[in-house]
Design a protein around this motif. Structure first.
Motif, PDB file in Angstrom:
ATOM      1  N   LEU A  60       0.348 -21.315  -6.951  1.00 31.61           N
ATOM      2  CA  LEU A  60       1.664 -21.185  -6.313  1.00 31.61           C
ATOM      3  C   LEU A  60       2.699 -22.000  -7.082  1.00 31.61           C
ATOM      4  CD1 LEU A  60       3.284 -20.113  -3.855  1.00 31.61           C
ATOM      5  CD2 LEU A  60       2.749 -22.284  -2.719  1.00 31.61           C
ATOM      6  N   GLN A  61       3.835 -21.374  -7.356  1.00 35.07           N
ATOM      7  CA  GLN A  61       4.902 -22.066  -8.070  1.00 35.07           C
ATOM      8  C   GLN A  61       6.061 -22.335  -7.114  1.00 35.07           C
ATOM      9  OE1 GLN A  61       5.352 -19.061 -11.089  1.00 35.07           O
ATOM     10  NE2 GLN A  61       3.888 -20.079 -12.417  1.00 35.07           N
ATOM     11  N   ILE A  62       6.863 -23.338  -7.474  1.00 36.54           N
ATOM     12  CA  ILE A  62       7.929 -23.753  -6.567  1.00 36.54           C
ATOM     13  C   ILE A  62       9.297 -23.452  -7.191  1.00 36.54           C
ATOM     14  CG2 ILE A  62       8.924 -25.703  -5.295  1.00 36.54           C
ATOM     15  CD1 ILE A  62       6.107 -24.938  -4.337  1.00 36.54           C
ATOM     16  N   ALA A  63      10.162 -22.920  -6.345  1.00 37.96           N
ATOM     17  CA  ALA A  63      11.545 -22.639  -6.760  1.00 37.96           C
ATOM     18  C   ALA A  63      12.492 -23.406  -5.849  1.00 37.96           C
ATOM     19  CB  ALA A  63      11.817 -21.137  -6.647  1.00 37.96           C
ATOM     20  N   ALA A  64      13.643 -23.784  -6.383  1.00 34.52           N
ATOM     21  CA  ALA A  64      14.720 -24.324  -5.555  1.00 34.52           C
ATOM     22  C   ALA A  64      15.621 -23.161  -5.152  1.00 34.52           C
ATOM     23  CB  ALA A  64      15.511 -25.359  -6.342  1.00 34.52           C
ATOM     24  N   GLN A  65      16.390 -23.362  -4.113  1.00 37.91           N
ATOM     25  CA  GLN A  65      17.315 -22.306  -3.655  1.00 37.91           C
ATOM     26  C   GLN A  65      18.664 -22.411  -4.350  1.00 37.91           C
ATOM     27  OE1 GLN A  65      17.550 -22.352   0.642  1.00 37.91           O
ATOM     28  NE2 GLN A  65      15.324 -22.474   0.850  1.00 37.91           N
ATOM     29  N   ASN A  66      18.877 -23.551  -5.015  1.00 39.91           N
ATOM     30  CA  ASN A  66      20.178 -23.796  -5.639  1.00 39.91           C
ATOM     31  C   ASN A  66      20.035 -24.957  -6.615  1.00 39.91           C
ATOM     32  OD1 ASN A  66      22.989 -23.725  -6.091  1.00 39.91           O
ATOM     33  ND2 ASN A  66      23.362 -25.223  -4.468  1.00 39.91           N
ATOM     34  N   TYR A  91      11.439 -22.803 -11.086  1.00 36.63           N
ATOM     35  CA  TYR A  91      12.549 -21.849 -10.984  1.00 36.63           C
ATOM     36  C   TYR A  91      13.644 -22.413 -10.078  1.00 36.63           C
ATOM     37  CZ  TYR A  91       8.537 -18.733 -11.856  1.00 36.63           C
ATOM     38  OH  TYR A  91       7.397 -18.148 -12.360  1.00 36.63           O
ATOM     39  N   SER A  92      14.822 -21.836 -10.213  1.00 35.38           N
ATOM     40  CA  SER A  92      15.836 -22.009  -9.175  1.00 35.38           C
ATOM     41  C   SER A  92      16.531 -20.669  -8.936  1.00 35.38           C
ATOM     42  CB  SER A  92      16.893 -23.055  -9.555  1.00 35.38           C
ATOM     43  OG  SER A  92      17.834 -23.170  -8.492  1.00 35.38           O
ATOM     44  N   ILE A  93      16.688 -20.331  -7.676  1.00 33.51           N
ATOM     45  CA  ILE A  93      17.552 -19.200  -7.334  1.00 33.51           C
ATOM     46  C   ILE A  93      18.976 -19.620  -7.685  1.00 33.51           C
ATOM     47  CG2 ILE A  93      18.408 -17.764  -5.436  1.00 33.51           C
ATOM     48  CD1 ILE A  93      15.749 -18.278  -3.975  1.00 33.51           C
ATOM     49  N   VAL A  94      19.744 -18.711  -8.209  1.00 35.92           N
ATOM     50  CA  VAL A  94      21.130 -18.994  -8.593  1.00 35.92           C
ATOM     51  C   VAL A  94      22.007 -17.849  -8.090  1.00 35.92           C
ATOM     52  CG1 VAL A  94      22.692 -19.192 -10.564  1.00 35.92           C
ATOM     53  CG2 VAL A  94      20.471 -20.315 -10.659  1.00 35.92           C
ATOM     54  N   GLY A  95      23.067 -18.202  -7.373  1.00 34.11           N
ATOM     55  CA  GLY A  95      24.043 -17.179  -6.985  1.00 34.11           C
ATOM     56  C   GLY A  95      23.592 -16.236  -5.885  1.00 34.11           C
ATOM     57  N   HIS A  96      22.741 -16.720  -4.990  1.00 36.21           N
ATOM     58  CA  HIS A  96      22.386 -15.879  -3.838  1.00 36.21           C
ATOM     59  C   HIS A  96      23.671 -15.498  -3.092  1.00 36.21           C
ATOM     60  CE1 HIS A  96      20.790 -14.668   0.044  1.00 36.21           C
ATOM     61  NE2 HIS A  96      19.623 -14.488  -0.549  1.00 36.21           N
ATOM     62  N   SER A  97      23.687 -14.314  -2.510  1.00 37.16           N
ATOM     63  CA  SER A  97      24.932 -13.845  -1.874  1.00 37.16           C
ATOM     64  C   SER A  97      25.363 -14.758  -0.728  1.00 37.16           C
ATOM     65  CB  SER A  97      24.774 -12.413  -1.367  1.00 37.16           C
ATOM     66  OG  SER A  97      23.736 -12.341  -0.424  1.00 37.16           O
ATOM     67  N   GLU A  98      24.400 -15.436  -0.086  1.00 36.00           N
ATOM     68  CA  GLU A  98      24.806 -16.377   0.980  1.00 36.00           C
ATOM     69  C   GLU A  98      25.543 -17.578   0.392  1.00 36.00           C
ATOM     70  OE1 GLU A  98      20.931 -16.696   2.772  1.00 36.00           O
ATOM     71  OE2 GLU A  98      21.097 -14.624   3.468  1.00 36.00           O
ATOM     72  N   CYS A 117      20.222 -24.065 -16.393  1.00 39.46           N
ATOM     73  CA  CYS A 117      18.783 -23.876 -16.154  1.00 39.46           C
ATOM     74  C   CYS A 117      18.055 -23.667 -17.470  1.00 39.46           C
ATOM     75  CB  CYS A 117      18.533 -22.672 -15.241  1.00 39.46           C
ATOM     76  SG  CYS A 117      18.862 -22.984 -13.504  1.00 39.46           S
ATOM     77  N   PHE A 118      18.521 -22.708 -18.242  1.00 39.86           N
ATOM     78  CA  PHE A 118      17.828 -22.421 -19.499  1.00 39.86           C
ATOM     79  C   PHE A 118      17.877 -23.624 -20.440  1.00 39.86           C
ATOM     80  CE2 PHE A 118      18.109 -17.721 -18.614  1.00 39.86           C
ATOM     81  CZ  PHE A 118      16.733 -17.517 -18.650  1.00 39.86           C
ATOM     82  N   ALA A 119      19.020 -24.303 -20.474  1.00 40.20           N
ATOM     83  CA  ALA A 119      19.138 -25.451 -21.381  1.00 40.20           C
ATOM     84  C   ALA A 119      18.152 -26.552 -20.991  1.00 40.20           C
ATOM     85  CB  ALA A 119      20.567 -25.989 -21.359  1.00 40.20           C
ATOM     86  N   GLY A 120      17.893 -26.682 -19.692  1.00 41.32           N
ATOM     87  CA  GLY A 120      17.047 -27.773 -19.225  1.00 41.32           C
ATOM     88  C   GLY A 120      15.582 -27.401 -19.041  1.00 41.32           C
ATOM     89  N   GLY A 121      15.254 -26.130 -19.124  1.00 41.93           N
ATOM     90  CA  GLY A 121      13.854 -25.744 -19.003  1.00 41.93           C
ATOM     91  C   GLY A 121      13.439 -25.241 -17.623  1.00 41.93           C
ATOM     92  N   LEU A 122      14.400 -24.797 -16.840  1.00 38.80           N
ATOM     93  CA  LEU A 122      14.110 -24.220 -15.516  1.00 38.80           C
ATOM     94  C   LEU A 122      14.437 -22.729 -15.604  1.00 38.80           C
ATOM     95  CD1 LEU A 122      13.428 -25.593 -12.693  1.00 38.80           C
ATOM     96  CD2 LEU A 122      15.875 -25.436 -12.209  1.00 38.80           C
ATOM     97  N   ILE A 123      13.634 -21.900 -14.967  1.00 35.46           N
ATOM     98  CA  ILE A 123      13.895 -20.455 -15.043  1.00 35.46           C
ATOM     99  C   ILE A 123      14.820 -20.039 -13.899  1.00 35.46           C
ATOM    100  CG2 ILE A 123      12.853 -18.148 -14.979  1.00 35.46           C
ATOM    101  CD1 ILE A 123      10.266 -19.459 -16.059  1.00 35.46           C
TER     102      ILE A 123
END
Ligand code: PGA
Length: 256
Positions: A60-66, A91-98, A117-123
């Motif tokens: 299981l991988q972990i993502a942030a919402q922002n 990962y981080s979600i970016v620009g969710h409509s909410e 994200c890409f510069a720092g190594g997060l997808i």
């Protein structure tokens, strides 16, 4: 081209620490033993530390919402890519409509965040999507182009194989009314075309374009059997282990 399906549960503002821990345990136990699908959850930011520790060493991988685009400084209330990496996020979600609707995120801030994200190594999982009124006015492609253009401008070719784009029509989010699989495919193939135009097809074919909006186990197979639907961003149905794992398992039946 065969792309590995990516399924992410977006928990939004749901589940406290105890519930998160319990749910993560249940999900980890129930994940398929093979590596044919990438699975992530995006819990509330305050539980990411614990979630990252629990998921460590599992599938299981972990993502942030922002995430914020600056790495440090006088930005009260924000956190950076580096902070998320420290917690075990991939990962981080970016620009969710909410976030666009309630927190005034713009196409430009979404682009800054994607770049950081890409510069720092997060997808980044970059979300785009039209409202019902925009769809009814035949504006879907124009709106998506407007949302994506600043993002495409900050991407470099090396980013594309890792990029995750999420098509989330606003009218399908939390409404129980998912887009038809064919409607999703039409948009996904348009989005892939934008990537092809800018980066060429061999790179564009590697990016994953996922769908979100009232996904449940019952509509997963049909969505996932579309050529350009490479995964799912799941809100409501990711809040219990049973319904989330059922979606993950359906993804493994993908034909294309
Ligand atoms: P939903 O949410 O699955 O509850 O429609 C999807 C999302 O907002 O990511």
């Amino acid at each position: 081209m065969k792309r590995k399906p990516f399924v992410c549960g977006n928990w939004k503002l749901n589940h406290n620490l105890a519930a998160t821990n319990e749910l993560i345990d249940q999900i980890i136990v129930g994940l398929p033993a093979n590596d044919n699908v990438d699975v992530a959850i995006a819990p509330v930011a305050t539980v990411l530390f614990s979630a990252g520790a629990k998921a460590k060493g599992s599938k299981l991988q972990i993502a942030a919402q922002n995430v914020f685009y600056e790495s440090q400084g006088a930005f009260t209330g924000e956190w950076s890519v580096q902070h998320l990496l420290e917690l075990g996020c991939r990962y981080s979600i970016v620009g969710h409509s909410e976030r666009r609707q309630y927190f005034h995120e713009t196409n430009e801030s979404v682009a800054h965040k994607t770049k950081a994200c890409f510069a720092g190594g997060l997808i980044p999982i970059v979300c785009v999507g039209e409202s019902l009124a925009q769809r009814e006015q035949g504006q879907t492609q124009n709106i998506l182009l407007e949302q994506l253009t600043p993002v495409l401008d900050v991407l470099v070719p090396e980013n594309i194989p890792q990029l995750i784009l999420a098509y989330e029509p606003i009218w399908a989010i939390g409404t129980g009314k998912s887009a038809l699989a064919t409607e999703a495919e039409e948009v996904h193939s348009y989005l892939r075309g934008l990537l092809v135009a800018q980066f060429g097809s061999s790179l564009a074919e590697q990016a994953r374009i996922i769908y979100g909006g009232s996904v449940k186990a019952e509509n997963t197979t049909e969505l996932m059997n579309q050529k350009n639907v490479d995964g799912l961003l799941v809100g409501g149905a990711s809040l219990t282990a049973g319904s989330f794992l059922a979606i993950v398992k359906e993804c493994l039946k993908r034909l294309t």
